[in-house]
Scaffold this active site. Structure first.
Site, PDB file in Angstrom:
ATOM      1  N   GLU A 144      42.281 108.144  52.255  1.00  0.00           N
ATOM      2  CA  GLU A 144      41.237 108.857  51.511  1.00  0.00           C
ATOM      3  C   GLU A 144      40.242 107.905  50.874  1.00  0.00           C
ATOM      4  O   GLU A 144      39.032 108.174  50.876  1.00  0.00           O
ATOM      5  CB  GLU A 144      41.888 109.762  50.460  1.00  0.00           C
ATOM      6  CG  GLU A 144      42.621 110.932  51.067  1.00  0.00           C
ATOM      7  CD  GLU A 144      43.307 111.841  50.060  1.00  0.00           C
ATOM      8  OE1 GLU A 144      43.833 112.860  50.496  1.00  0.00           O
ATOM      9  OE2 GLU A 144      43.317 111.525  48.846  1.00  0.00           O
ATOM     10  N   HIS A 169      40.835 116.566  42.624  1.00  0.00           N
ATOM     11  CA  HIS A 169      41.714 116.295  43.764  1.00  0.00           C
ATOM     12  C   HIS A 169      42.320 114.929  43.531  1.00  0.00           C
ATOM     13  O   HIS A 169      41.645 114.020  43.053  1.00  0.00           O
ATOM     14  CB  HIS A 169      40.922 116.270  45.076  1.00  0.00           C
ATOM     15  CG  HIS A 169      41.676 115.627  46.201  1.00  0.00           C
ATOM     16  ND1 HIS A 169      42.507 116.327  47.035  1.00  0.00           N
ATOM     17  CD2 HIS A 169      41.753 114.322  46.594  1.00  0.00           C
ATOM     18  CE1 HIS A 169      43.055 115.487  47.911  1.00  0.00           C
ATOM     19  NE2 HIS A 169      42.614 114.274  47.655  1.00  0.00           N
ATOM     20  N   ASN A 181      40.045 124.047  40.808  1.00  0.00           N
ATOM     21  CA  ASN A 181      41.040 123.355  39.980  1.00  0.00           C
ATOM     22  C   ASN A 181      40.583 121.981  39.507  1.00  0.00           C
ATOM     23  O   ASN A 181      41.374 121.155  39.102  1.00  0.00           O
ATOM     24  CB  ASN A 181      42.394 123.300  40.682  1.00  0.00           C
ATOM     25  CG  ASN A 181      42.352 122.558  41.995  1.00  0.00           C
ATOM     26  OD1 ASN A 181      41.392 121.868  42.311  1.00  0.00           O
ATOM     27  ND2 ASN A 181      43.404 122.701  42.782  1.00  0.00           N
ATOM     28  N   LYS A 203      35.782 117.581  41.184  1.00  0.00           N
ATOM     29  CA  LYS A 203      35.219 118.621  42.044  1.00  0.00           C
ATOM     30  C   LYS A 203      33.970 119.265  41.417  1.00  0.00           C
ATOM     31  O   LYS A 203      33.722 119.124  40.220  1.00  0.00           O
ATOM     32  CB  LYS A 203      36.287 119.675  42.329  1.00  0.00           C
ATOM     33  CG  LYS A 203      37.437 119.137  43.175  1.00  0.00           C
ATOM     34  CD  LYS A 203      38.447 120.230  43.456  1.00  0.00           C
ATOM     35  CE  LYS A 203      39.582 119.734  44.342  1.00  0.00           C
ATOM     36  NZ  LYS A 203      40.535 120.829  44.639  1.00  0.00           N
ATOM     37  N   TYR A 235      39.226 117.179  54.840  1.00  0.00           N
ATOM     38  CA  TYR A 235      40.265 118.210  54.775  1.00  0.00           C
ATOM     39  C   TYR A 235      40.787 118.600  56.154  1.00  0.00           C
ATOM     40  O   TYR A 235      41.332 119.697  56.323  1.00  0.00           O
ATOM     41  CB  TYR A 235      39.738 119.442  54.033  1.00  0.00           C
ATOM     42  CG  TYR A 235      39.594 119.203  52.547  1.00  0.00           C
ATOM     43  CD1 TYR A 235      40.712 119.061  51.736  1.00  0.00           C
ATOM     44  CD2 TYR A 235      38.346 119.113  51.945  1.00  0.00           C
ATOM     45  CE1 TYR A 235      40.598 118.835  50.370  1.00  0.00           C
ATOM     46  CE2 TYR A 235      38.219 118.886  50.580  1.00  0.00           C
ATOM     47  CZ  TYR A 235      39.342 118.751  49.799  1.00  0.00           C
ATOM     48  OH  TYR A 235      39.231 118.527  48.453  1.00  0.00           O
TER      49      TYR A 235
END
Length: 131
Positions: free
Chosen positions: A126, A115, A112, A9, A49
């Site tokens: 994905e 992913h 965080n 990310k 998402y």
């Protein structure tokens, strides 16, 4: 062999942690079969998402995921999805097991750092979304 998706990310890219994450993946036995860096646009991030449509955090998540470059990786290994989820740790780094990627480098639950696909079916979807 199975495959899964990992996204480094924007927070981790900005902090120059790509090499650290790749090293952890390789030491854990993952083979990188595809990898690329790009900056997601809002349309691509929202479609990725879509499962979170209507949830209060979606707009902030899209804003974050489009705030800078990400690194996308299709990874291969026996039991890839489960092994990667174990390696990265819980979504909330405060609850992540000691030694997991998120416990070591994530800033908070929103930033965080990575992913990972949560099931074999989602991994297939994905990976196809980006590769």
């Amino acid at each position: 062999m199975s495959r899964t998706l990992l996204i480094v990310k924007p927070d981790a890219v900005e902090r120059n942690l790509i090499g650290y994450i790749v090293g952890r993946l390789e030491r854990a036995g993952f083979k990188i079969v595809e990898m690329r860096m790009l900056t997601l646009d809002e349309t691509k991030a929202r479609s990725f998402y879509a499962v979170h449509e209507g949830k209060p955090f979606l707009n902030d998540l899209v804003k974050f995921m489009t705030s800078g470059p990400v690194v996308l990786m299709a990874l291969e290994k026996e039991n890839a999805v489960e092994d990667l989820r174990t390696l990265i740790g819980a979504t909330d780094p405060a609850k992540a097991a000691c030694g997991t990627i998120r416990q070591e480098i994530a800033l908070n639950i929103e930033k965080n750092s990575v992913h990972a696909s949560d099931s074999d079916d989602n991994a297939t979807k994905e990976i196809a979304h980006f590769f």
